[in-house]
Design an enzyme around this catalytic site. Structure first.
Site, short mmCIF file in Angstrom:
data_model
loop_
_atom_site.label_atom_id
_atom_site.label_comp_id
_atom_site.label_asym_id
_atom_site.label_seq_id
_atom_site.Cartn_x
_atom_site.Cartn_y
_atom_site.Cartn_z
N ASP A 165 0.78 -1.23 0.01
CA ASP A 165 -0.03 -0.04 -0.05
C ASP A 165 0.79 1.29 -0.21
O ASP A 165 0.33 2.21 0.00
CB ASP A 165 -0.97 -0.01 1.19
CG ASP A 165 -0.22 0.15 2.59
OD1 ASP A 165 0.89 -0.15 2.62
OD2 ASP A 165 -1.07 0.46 3.40
N TYR A 183 10.70 4.71 1.23
CA TYR A 183 11.47 3.60 2.29
C TYR A 183 12.97 3.67 1.78
O TYR A 183 13.77 3.22 2.53
CB TYR A 183 10.98 2.64 2.02
CG TYR A 183 9.83 2.17 3.05
CD1 TYR A 183 9.93 1.45 4.12
CD2 TYR A 183 8.68 2.44 2.55
CE1 TYR A 183 8.84 1.10 4.81
CE2 TYR A 183 7.45 1.94 3.55
CZ TYR A 183 7.86 1.52 4.54
OH TYR A 183 6.59 1.27 5.37
#
Length: 437
Positions: A170, A260
């Site tokens: 997601d 990330y």
């Protein structure tokens, strides 16, 4: 119109009530006849399930609701498994984060040593659920968003190559929603994107509206100044994550990065910002977990969900989109984690890459992204090697392969530190990992 039967695997998750609400809010698009919760922790699941039963009765009494710890009951007569399990729960996530931080290495649940430890735990759990599904409902599809998705996807490629499983994440969806808001769009669904990478390790290369107009320059201008921070309410750690995206973006001014990547490219900053005694796991246990469980208990005591603070899990709306794409053969364009097989021309054919795919009744068809630049290719080869070594370590029960995986990780400075972290993680995970030799 056909009505579907769905099992949510990980029924005791703090995200489950929001996903139940989301499914109930979308019954006009994706009608249900049956909704099941499955978890191997009866006590934890019952907190969530008792509240969800009331919510379902009030919002959609025609939907049959059950919660079970019995695999046969949980996986019989179903069309879809929506899996979001956390093997070891938040107690192990806390160790995943705190053990690396002792050595001034990024402590994060899906990246670096913490992600490797979590991956070694998750493989067994995901394979178990996949096998239950195929035993009791062989025509069903498993929509897996259990973390760490990259390692889990590589494990299913190796160990269950013919299974009907789609691995999805997601985070890109959340970032695209922020991109859309940054330039004044109502929804990320107004954008068509090109993207490539590994899970939690990728880049957007093209973003256009439905008329084909290039939106990327406007988004880049915004991100250069603000990152992905668009003023939406989020806690301090997430605000920092969205703001620091501008530093990651600066490394390649032509693309837009997954957030990330900060753990790999600015790991020193992450460690400096981290409280080694109070990590993200503690924040979640004190925040979301406590709030969701207390609200579930309140609903059960009141006997009604009226006035509930539980909201439909919009972050998981893509799971409904994915199920609909398969159920109705919609050929919808979605980011999936799939075996490369030429989607990226100049990259390992067997690597599990995250790319746009067309999704329909027979699964997915990846959209080719062509050749990728040396910068991204080098980073991705290093990270793909980590993921493959972890799965080899799991299969072969190999201490050496896992030590190599930690050593190759860009978050770990050298083999000596890798071994020290590994030995501590091994001790902490005795209950969950295969016994390594």
């Amino acid at each position: 119109m056909k009505k579907f039967s769905v099992t949510i695997a990980g029924g005791g998750s703090t995200y489950t009530p929001g996903i139940v609400m989301l499914l109930l809010n979308n019954l006009d698009k994706f009608p249900l006849r049956q909704l099941k919760l499955y978890d191997n922790d009866k006590e934890r699941q019952s907190i969530v399930a008792d509240a969800c039963e009331i919510i379902v009765k009030e919002m959609a009494p025609e939907v049959n609701f059950t919660a079970t710890t019995d695999p046969e009951e949980g996986f019989s007569d179903i069309d879809f498994v929506m899996a979001h399990i956390r093997v070891g729960k938040y107690a192990m996530r806390e160790k995943d984060e705190k053990i690396p931080l002792k050595y001034n290495v990024v402590g994060q649940e899906t990246c670096g040593p913490g992600g490797i430890a979590y991956g070694m735990r998750s493989i067994t759990g995901v394979l178990e659920i996949l096998d239950y599904m195929e035993k009791y409902s062989p025509e069903a599809w498993m929509l897996n968003y259990s973390n760490p998705a990259a390692i889990v996807a590589e494990a299913t490629r190796r160990l269950r190559p013919n299974s009907k499983i789609l691995n999805i994440c997601d985070m890109p969806i959340g970032i695209e929603s922020r991109m859309a808001k940054a330039i004044g769009l109502e929804s990320r669904k107004e954008m068509d994107v090109r993207y490539y990478g590994l899970n939690h390790f990728g880049w957007w290369t093209d973003i256009r509206d439905k008329e084909g107009n290039d939106l990327k320059p406007r988004i880049i201008e915004y991100v250069k100044e603000h990152g992905y921070d668009v003023g939406q309410h989020s806690d301090t750690s997430w605000q920092h994550t969205f703001q620091v995206a501008k530093d990651v973006q600066a490394l390649d001014s032509e693309t837009l990065p997954n957030t990330y990547l900060k753990y790999y490219l600015y790991g020193n900053q992450e460690v400096a910002h981290s409280d080694k005694n109070h990590t993200r796991a503690n924040m979640v246990m004190e925040g979301r977990e406590k709030n969701i469980f207390s609200e579930c208990n309140r609903i059960v005591e009141a006997g009604t969900s009226e006035g509930t603070t539980i909201k439909a899990g919009d972050h998981a709306s893509y799971i409904v989109d994915l199920a609909r794409a398969i159920a109705y053969n919609r050929h919808e364009r979605m980011l999936l984690i799939v075996e490369n097989k030429g989607a990226i021309n100049n990259f390992d054919e067997t690597a599990m890459v995250e790319v746009p795919c067309l999704v329909g009744a027979n699964g997915y068809e990846p959209l080719t992204q062509g050749n990728i630049p040396q910068f991204q290719k080098g980073l991705m080869e290093q990270q793909a090697a980590v993921e493959k070594l972890v799965v080899e370590a799991y299969i072969e029960k190999s201490y050496q392969k896992l030590w190599q995986a930690l050593t190759v990780s860009k978050t770990v400075p050298n083999a000596e530190v890798a071994k020290q972290i590994l030995d501590e993680l091994m001790e902490a995970n005795k209950e969950f990992w295969p016994e390594l030799h």
